[in-house]
Design an enzyme around this catalytic site. Sequence first.
Site, mmCIF file in Angstrom:
data_model
loop_
_atom_site.group_PDB
_atom_site.id
_atom_site.type_symbol
_atom_site.label_atom_id
_atom_site.label_comp_id
_atom_site.label_asym_id
_atom_site.label_seq_id
_atom_site.Cartn_x
_atom_site.Cartn_y
_atom_site.Cartn_z
ATOM 1 N N TYR A 189 4.943 -3.103 6.013
ATOM 2 C CA TYR A 189 4.656 -2.558 7.344
ATOM 3 C C TYR A 189 5.831 -2.716 8.310
ATOM 4 O O TYR A 189 5.758 -2.264 9.445
ATOM 5 C CB TYR A 189 3.454 -3.272 7.977
ATOM 6 C CG TYR A 189 2.146 -2.863 7.396
ATOM 7 C CD1 TYR A 189 1.841 -3.186 6.086
ATOM 8 C CD2 TYR A 189 1.210 -2.167 8.151
ATOM 9 C CE1 TYR A 189 0.637 -2.823 5.531
ATOM 10 C CE2 TYR A 189 -0.003 -1.799 7.601
ATOM 11 C CZ TYR A 189 -0.279 -2.126 6.294
ATOM 12 O OH TYR A 189 -1.481 -1.772 5.747
ATOM 13 N N LYS A 256 -0.035 -11.673 -4.441
ATOM 14 C CA LYS A 256 0.096 -10.922 -5.698
ATOM 15 C C LYS A 256 1.380 -11.410 -6.375
ATOM 16 O O LYS A 256 2.244 -10.637 -6.799
ATOM 17 C CB LYS A 256 0.126 -9.422 -5.350
ATOM 18 C CG LYS A 256 0.039 -8.486 -6.506
ATOM 19 C CD LYS A 256 -1.308 -8.456 -7.174
ATOM 20 C CE LYS A 256 -1.231 -7.605 -8.437
ATOM 21 N NZ LYS A 256 -2.331 -7.839 -9.364
ATOM 22 N N ASP A 310 -5.959 -9.275 -6.339
ATOM 23 C CA ASP A 310 -7.018 -8.429 -6.902
ATOM 24 C C ASP A 310 -8.283 -9.233 -7.193
ATOM 25 O O ASP A 310 -9.394 -8.753 -7.015
ATOM 26 C CB ASP A 310 -6.539 -7.667 -8.144
ATOM 27 C CG ASP A 310 -5.639 -8.482 -9.032
ATOM 28 O OD1 ASP A 310 -4.616 -7.973 -9.482
ATOM 29 O OD2 ASP A 310 -5.978 -9.657 -9.271
ATOM 30 N N ASP A 334 -4.566 -6.149 5.209
ATOM 31 C CA ASP A 334 -5.125 -4.935 5.794
ATOM 32 C C ASP A 334 -6.306 -4.467 4.943
ATOM 33 O O ASP A 334 -7.421 -4.255 5.436
ATOM 34 C CB ASP A 334 -4.023 -3.864 5.830
ATOM 35 C CG ASP A 334 -4.423 -2.642 6.624
ATOM 36 O OD1 ASP A 334 -5.539 -2.626 7.171
ATOM 37 O OD2 ASP A 334 -3.620 -1.690 6.702
#
Length: 448
Positions: A189, A256, A310, A334
């Site tokens: 972002y 992640k 995940d 987000d």
Amino acid sequence: MAPQFKEVKIPQGDLIQVQDGKLVVGDHPVIGTLRGDGIGLDITPAMQAVVNAAVQKAYGGKKAIAWCPLYAGLEGLHHYGTEFPEETVEAIKYLKVAIKGPFTTPIGEETHVCLYCAHQQNHPGKCDKCGKEDGVTPRFRSINVRFRQALDLYACVRPVRYFEGVPAPNKYANKVNFIIFRENTEDVYAGHDFERGSDVATAIIELVRQKTGRQIRLDSGIGVKPISLFGSKRLVRKALRWAVQQRLPSVTLVHKGNIMKFTEGSFCKWGYEVAAEEFGDVTITEKKLWEELGGKMPEGKVLVKDRIADSIFQQIQTRPDEYSVLAVPNLNGDYLSDAAIALVGGLGLGPGANMSDDYAMFEATHGTAPKYTGLDKVNPGSLILSAVMMLEHLGWSEAARLIIGGMERAIQAGVVTYDLARLMKAEGRPGVREVSCSGFGQAIIERM
Ligand code: NAD
């Protein structure tokens, strides 16, 4: 010396101070209040009535909020001739804590936008849609984003909790009660996104090939994902501090890192470092808990653990009660914030805040819903729950609890605004009574 404001009138009260990262709050703290555009007009007074009643009930008149109106959006235009007045930013810096309604953000290509109804058009003057003469202004960048940047509000904080009686899709919705700290300034972002064939994209592809021998297709767009030690540590520090202050059981670092070792993986590593270096006496890692203490959690400590991004999407659905505070980099934060709020029945009640080390801005997370403006119809729940967070931030947890209790009982009794009433009736729930925006505030007050 106190700054000289042109439009801002600071009411009688105590200025909030920050000393050594801690808030110093008097009995009459002055809180910046931005009504926002559209339905901000309706939800702000409803929120203030609920907060005033809760504070009165909790502290018997010893404490009270001194609300200080500040102006941006349509009100900024009227007071200063701009939707994003410098004086408003200065006032928030001075007051340290503010609460705000939603603001119009132009999204189309047109040159002008109306701040009454969010209609966009290609000329100034009268709005083609609502006919108002004094709300049309040249298109601009998001007010929310500019506040975030001007105040370096690096943590986007979203509590997610279930209220009994709200139709929710998840079987375990009643076990959901956690708070997400999403990093707000870095990751993909940060704006380093380069078009296929552009000089920068081509140069990066070539640099990667030269330095590593790895190939990236020449017709690729390129995004850069910066995750810094500084940015990660301050975010995790804030999450840990919240957990300690609010006596919450755990902080989970979501990442992640199995795929992106030096960005997401480092976020996790640095997170554990902050926990060990700065909160070592009040935290314990999951590894230590199982390897050294046989899984017996010591009294009064915050458990620090990590989960792959995940898997957390599964876990918040299957075992939500194992999570309390989640610290997450920007992109996954987000996704996770929206997915989590859907678990408990949608965006309507989801509150939020954006925080830096010095400033905190609490906000409704929905938009301006212009077609409902001034009708006293919409659900003020998001802003009211944001005010609950604000009270917790001030250390006024007794008042915060009264509001939560009042809201729980109002919803359980089926006394709700149209949005929830519609969902409850669709589920066949008997005895639902639809009330107005202010009526819902009143229903909460009566049930505190
Ligand atoms: P919106 O959230 O304003 O409205 C979408 C629909 O959701 C509404 O028509 C209404 O049916 C429902 N809704 C929204 N808030 C509600 C509430 N409190 N109670 C009951 N129902 C509610 O989204 P939009 O129409 O896409 O956006 C309108 C304007 O708001 C745009 O200018 C947009 O950029 C802006 N916006 C601002 C923020 C913010 O300031 N945080 C967030 C989202 C959108």
